[in-house]
Design a protein around this motif. Structure first.
Motif, PDB file in Angstrom:
ATOM      1  N   THR A 222       0.846  -1.179   0.000  1.00  0.00           N
ATOM      2  CA  THR A 222       0.000   0.000   0.000  1.00  0.00           C
ATOM      3  C   THR A 222       0.884   1.233   0.000  1.00  0.00           C
ATOM      4  N   PRO A 224       0.941   5.604  -0.189  1.00  0.00           N
ATOM      5  CA  PRO A 224       0.199   6.867  -0.180  1.00  0.00           C
ATOM      6  C   PRO A 224       0.541   7.691  -1.413  1.00  0.00           C
ATOM      7  N   ARG A 225      -0.418   8.454  -1.906  1.00  0.00           N
ATOM      8  CA  ARG A 225      -0.171   9.288  -3.085  1.00  0.00           C
ATOM      9  C   ARG A 225       0.720  10.476  -2.774  1.00  0.00           C
ATOM     10  N   ALA A 229      -1.694  11.842   2.584  1.00  0.00           N
ATOM     11  CA  ALA A 229      -2.100  10.455   2.793  1.00  0.00           C
ATOM     12  C   ALA A 229      -1.092   9.700   3.648  1.00  0.00           C
ATOM     13  N   LEU A 233      -1.127   6.619   7.017  1.00  0.00           N
ATOM     14  CA  LEU A 233      -0.971   5.357   6.296  1.00  0.00           C
ATOM     15  C   LEU A 233      -1.396   4.152   7.136  1.00  0.00           C
ATOM     16  N   ALA A 236      -5.156   3.684   6.968  1.00  0.00           N
ATOM     17  CA  ALA A 236      -5.677   4.007   5.632  1.00  0.00           C
ATOM     18  C   ALA A 236      -7.019   3.355   5.349  1.00  0.00           C
ATOM     19  N   GLN A 249      -7.521  11.864   1.078  1.00  0.00           N
ATOM     20  CA  GLN A 249      -6.369  10.981   1.152  1.00  0.00           C
ATOM     21  C   GLN A 249      -6.531   9.890   0.091  1.00  0.00           C
ATOM     22  N   TYR A 251      -4.785   6.384  -1.660  1.00  0.00           N
ATOM     23  CA  TYR A 251      -3.831   5.291  -1.468  1.00  0.00           C
ATOM     24  C   TYR A 251      -3.873   4.357  -2.673  1.00  0.00           C
ATOM     25  N   HIS A 253      -3.170   0.547  -3.785  1.00  0.00           N
ATOM     26  CA  HIS A 253      -3.033  -0.799  -3.226  1.00  0.00           C
ATOM     27  C   HIS A 253      -2.664  -1.788  -4.335  1.00  0.00           C
TER      28      HIS A 253
END
Length: 356
Positions: A222, A224-225, A229, A233, A236, A249, A251, A253
């Motif tokens: 996973t 975060p952008r 975000a 984490l 999330a 936020q 993410y 995956h």
């Protein structure tokens, strides 16, 4: 045999009990009449299980309003089902006609953040959701003692001297069931190689999205952008109560698949005993994006299978991951959105697909 009101019925047994199948389930065509929604054609679908949803035929065959036994499933924006004549393709103008709804399609030749790609200015999330469908058909078909309802149509993105992509979409449900199936084919009917970007923007809302609900999935990684975000984490996939001034936020995956090549995610709200799942064939949709928006009024979880990330077409081209269709080439996509009712159904589904 379909199960209706806690009992299984054959076709013959059911036909003895109703004057018309629409008494319990089916598809009806209608049109919206007021304000910026006026003229939008709708296919209203009931399955008999308690699942009801509306296909916006003039909005890329998206699914707008959806509920289960009277409980709303999808977040809705204040925009409503805006007629495509109001579409603003510039910059973030897409957000002015984004209705939310159970599923909004993004694409077909571009999506994600606004950008300039090879000199072409591109707005947010593409034109698909603001393009009317043609060749619309509905059908009710009995297959022995199974009954399948379908809504089908075509959505074209084309321009003179440029791209010409056609999406052929069929949305199917079975009598007595709570699973919506998308069977989509995108074909390049032009004479040039064209970019292909497609994302299914599934927008779960309250009461399925609520404090204590959780997005369950089987992910090997996973990411975060951005820093916003990254700071949350560790939580999330956990939903919280609505907050003022919450910043979105996002993410990414990397999901594992089952033996059939299918990826699965489930938004589980055990307190409400409700679950909303998304299953899709990962071969054509290798990306999964989580849009977590826990703000007041904008209180929504986006579950988004896609064939690209969401930083825009220029970035996708830059990293070498932009997909294309050659003239005459086609790509087939398969996705399901379904409802789970009760703790037992949620627990069984979680175990079957190894979600956590």
């Amino acid at each position: 045999m379909p199960q209706l009101f806690g009992q299984h019925y054959s076709r013959e047994e059911l036909q003895k009990r109703v004057g018309h199948l629409l008494q319990v389930a089916g598809v009806r065509m209608m049109a919206l009449q007021e304000g910026s929604e006026a003229g939008v054609r709708i296919a209203d679908v009931r399955t008999g299980s308690g699942l009801r949803f509306q296909v916006s035929l003039d909005r890329g065959m998206d699914i707008s309003i959806a509920d289960y036994k009277g409980v709303s499933l999808a977040w809705r924006s204040p925009n409503g089902d805006v007629h495509p004549s109001y579409y603003d393709p510039r910059g973030l103008g897409w957000a002015r006609s984004f209705p939310g709804g159970l599923m909004t399609g993004c694409g077909l030749t571009y999506l994600g953040a606004p950008c300039v790609d090879e000199g072409e200015e591109l707005g947010l999330h593409g034109r698909l959701s603001n393009t009317p469908a043609t060749d619309v058909k509905t059908s009710t078909q009995w297959l022995d003692d199974r009954c399948v309802f379908a809504v089908s149509g075509s959505v074209r993105e084309s321009t003179l001297f440029g791209d010409d992509l056609l999406l052929r979409r069929t949305i199917e449900v079975e009598l007595g069931e709570s699973i919506i199936t998308f069977r989509d084919t995108v074909v390049n009917e032009g004479n040039r190689r064209s970019p292909l970007m497609l994302l299914y923007h599934v927008n779960a809302g309250w009461p399925t999205v609520d404090e204590g609900a959780e997005l369950l999935l089987n992910a090997s990684l996973t990411m975060p952008r951005d820093p916003e975000a990254a700071k949350d984490l560790k939580t999330a996939t956990k939903m919280i109560a609505p907050l003022p001034d919450f910043k979105e936020q996002v993410y990414f995956h990397d999901l594992k698949v089952d033996n059939n090549g299918m990826a699965t995610v489930l938004l589980a709200n055990k307190k409400a005993q409700l679950g909303l799942f998304v299953r899709y064939r990962q071969k054509e949709l290798p990306r999964f994006i989580e849009w977590k928006m826990m703000g007041e009024e904008t209180y929504v979880l986006g579950m988004e299978p896609a064939n690209c990330w969401v930083q825009g077409r220029a970035r996708e081209r830059e990293r070498g991951t932009l997909q294309f269709l050659d003239p005459g080439e086609e790509r087939v996509f398969f996705l399901q959105i379904g409802m789970l009712d009760g703790l037992e159904a949620i627990d069984q589904f979680t175990q079957e697909y190894n979600l956590r």
